[in-house]
Every structure is written in C-alpha cells, then in structure tokens.
Design an enzyme around this catalytic site. Structure first.
Site, PDB file in Angstrom:
ATOM      1  N   CYS A 142       5.875 -13.808  -5.180  1.00 43.53           N
ATOM      2  CA  CYS A 142       6.450 -14.058  -3.851  1.00 43.53           C
ATOM      3  C   CYS A 142       7.961 -14.318  -3.931  1.00 43.53           C
ATOM      4  O   CYS A 142       8.715 -13.428  -4.296  1.00 43.53           O
ATOM      5  CB  CYS A 142       5.695 -15.195  -3.163  1.00 43.53           C
ATOM      6  SG  CYS A 142       5.961 -15.211  -1.355  1.00 43.53           S
ATOM      7  N   HIS A 233       0.259 -13.043  -2.818  1.00 48.37           N
ATOM      8  CA  HIS A 233      -0.325 -14.214  -3.488  1.00 48.37           C
ATOM      9  C   HIS A 233      -1.766 -13.938  -3.899  1.00 48.37           C
ATOM     10  O   HIS A 233      -2.710 -14.425  -3.273  1.00 48.37           O
ATOM     11  CB  HIS A 233      -0.294 -15.423  -2.553  1.00 48.37           C
ATOM     12  CG  HIS A 233       1.056 -16.010  -2.347  1.00 48.37           C
ATOM     13  ND1 HIS A 233       1.639 -16.874  -3.249  1.00 48.37           N
ATOM     14  CD2 HIS A 233       1.942 -15.875  -1.326  1.00 48.37           C
ATOM     15  CE1 HIS A 233       2.833 -17.249  -2.802  1.00 48.37           C
ATOM     16  NE2 HIS A 233       3.037 -16.652  -1.645  1.00 48.37           N
ATOM     17  N   GLU A 235      -3.206 -15.300  -6.201  1.00 49.55           N
ATOM     18  CA  GLU A 235      -3.779 -16.558  -6.681  1.00 49.55           C
ATOM     19  C   GLU A 235      -4.338 -17.438  -5.569  1.00 49.55           C
ATOM     20  O   GLU A 235      -5.022 -18.439  -5.841  1.00 49.55           O
ATOM     21  CB  GLU A 235      -2.714 -17.354  -7.461  1.00 49.55           C
ATOM     22  CG  GLU A 235      -1.695 -18.095  -6.624  1.00 49.55           C
ATOM     23  CD  GLU A 235      -0.579 -17.232  -6.056  1.00 49.55           C
ATOM     24  OE1 GLU A 235       0.347 -17.784  -5.426  1.00 49.55           O
ATOM     25  OE2 GLU A 235      -0.622 -15.998  -6.264  1.00 49.55           O
TER      26      GLU A 235
END
Length: 308
Positions: A142, A233, A235
């Site tokens: 990001c 993202h 994650e």
C-alpha cells in the site's frame, strides 16, 4: 521447496522454463537447510494487528522462519505501547550490518502527505536504500509500495477524490512465478486515498503484473524481481474493511461503503474471497527468496552487486 529430479528427466526442462525449481540429485544431497530470515518494517498504527496478519501468512511454510521487527526511531508511536516496541522491535542501527532473505514494508496512514513531509521519511529512505543491497527481495504494501515506487523509480502518487475502498477483481497481465497457482482473475482488498502515475513507469525498470480496468495497476514488480509492490492489502482479515468503515464513520469522514464487500443491509455479513490468494502469494515468495538467497547471508551484497 524444489523438486529433486534426474538431470535427463524429460519434464525437468519444461519446469525450468516455467521457473519451477527442480534440482539435480547431486545438489539435493549437498543441500544445507537453514532458517529463513525475514525483517518486517511495521509502519501501521496498530502494530499487533499487523503482526498477526502477516505472521499468519508466512507461518504456513515448511521452513523455519526467523522474524525480526523493525521500528523507525524518528517517529513517535502513539498506538503501540513503548514496552512492546522496546521488547520486540529493533532500530535500523541495530540491523544495518545484517542481511535478510526478505523484507516486508507495510502501509501507513500518511497517504495525503507529500513523502518528504512524513516525519520519518529520511529514516525510511535509509532503510529502502539498504534493502537493495542487504536483502534478496522486498515486498512493499500500500503506502509502502507508493513510497518505494517514488524513491526507487521516481513514480509519483496521485490523489483520489474519494477513498478507494473495497474488494476489487484484478487480472494478471503477465506470467510470473510469484503468482503461480493464481486464477487469471482474482480478488483483493484495496483501501487507499492515493494511486500512482502510471505514465511515469519505465518498462525497463518495472512490470505491471496485475491491474483492474477501473482502478489501474494493483501489483508491480521490478524487472530484476527484487522489488514487489502490492498496492492493496492481501494481509487484511475478513472484517478489516468493516472495522475501517465504522471507524471512518465515527470520525465523521465521508467514506462510502466498501464495494463488493458487505452482503447484507446490516453491514455484518462478509465472505472472504482473497484469503487463498494471500496465502499462495506469500508461500510462493518465501520459496522464491529461499532458493535465490545464498546459504551464507553475508554473501547477499556481492550477489546483488552482480545483478545491478
């Protein structure tokens, strides 16, 4: 991990052309196994949440993984206890002479600021420069991806009128070993106020690996495969966008509902459609850096110098 095959096995040459690691019997009998060493530069406010998310993704490898956590001392961390940072995190001065298989640089909630106005920018630049010689591979996430693209390749960021927020389909543009096993179109979370100026991308330096017709490039990799830039993202937990949306509402921000996310009017039902891709990406990355890194980590700078 690589597949052990005889040198003259017919499938071996085909697999090698596809960047699938296949090693001969002689090398297999001489291989030494060591822990894989990773460094995590955690720039997110709630560091423990980010630690859990990323450790969950890298924990599925059959390899032993040793992880060091890096903090920037030029920034005051308001959302994580000083005791946690002093106990578990290292400063750049403490690791600058070390080498690692891989480095992960997270995002940070500073997108609306010019890079040079971020209070820890100069310290981050030192880390990013160091990462080009002392690590085999770097994942930037990001804002960390935007910072890396700007510093290493002079690709500037652009401000959006509204927050890019939701789950977006992305199409693979090229075949790359880090995305082996991915579907041609896959989903992933996006949560950012800025993007990148794609007109500044130099093809001899960067490749756009994945993109969305509406929002543009989402994943880029340097042509030497060292730097990986994830503008989204992978994650994120299932409820991460939900928590972000409710937080923004409490702060009085005009954040719209995340697209392709909530399945009910009560804003509670969410189906995670990116978890498998996330695990696969990080599994591929860990295998890649382990195979590419010399057994003796101190040899990484010499290997990087040959490739530069």
């Amino acid at each position: 991990m690589p597949i052990k095959l005889p040198n003259d096995f017919p499938a071996k040459s085909v697999l090698e052309k596809e960047d699938i690691f296949a090693i001969e019997e002689k090398r297999a009998t001489q291989q030494d196994i060591r822990p894989l060493r990773l460094l995590l530069l955690n720039l997110m406010p709630n560091k423990i949440d980010t630690e859990i998310q990323l450790l969950r993704l890298i924990s599925q490898s059959p390899l032993q993984i040793d992880v060091d956590f890096l903090k920037l001392v030029s920034h005051t961390h308001k959302n994580t206890s000083p005791n946690h940072l002093s106990k578990f995190y290292l400063s750049f001065e403490e690791i600058k002479n070390a080498c690692y298989d891989g480095l992960i640089i997270t995002g940070a909630p500073v997108e609306t600021l010019p890079f040079e106005e971020v209070d820890y920018w100069q310290e981050l630049v030192k880390v990013m420069d160091w990462s080009q010689t002392n690590t085999t591979s770097v994942i930037h996430i990001c804002w960390g991806a935007q910072a890396g693209l700007y510093h290493h390749y002079k690709v500037e960021k652009i401000q959006y009128e509204q927050k890019l927020f939701g789950i977006y389909p992305q199409r693979l543009n090229i075949s790359h070993r880090l995305f082996r096993g991915f579907d041609d179109i896959f989903m992933g979370p996006q949560s950012r106020y800025t993007g990148i100026d794609e007109s500044q991308i130099q093809e001899e330096q960067l490749r756009i690996v994945a993109a969305n017709d509406e929002i543009g490039a989402t994943i880029l990799i340097s042509t030497d495969d060292h730097n990986i830039f994830l503008l989204g993202h992978f994650e994120y937990d299932t409820d991460s966008l939900q928590r972000e949306y409710l937080r923004d509402q409490q702060r009085g921000l005009a954040t719209k509902l995340p697209v392709n996310y909530f399945e009910d009017e009560g804003l509670t039902k969410v189906t995670n459609c990116w978890r498998g891709n996330a695990h696969l990406l990080y599994h591929n990355w860990l295998n890649d850096v382990y195979q590419m890194t010399p057994y003796h980590l101190e040899d990484i700078p010499k290997l990087r110098a040959k490739k530069s």
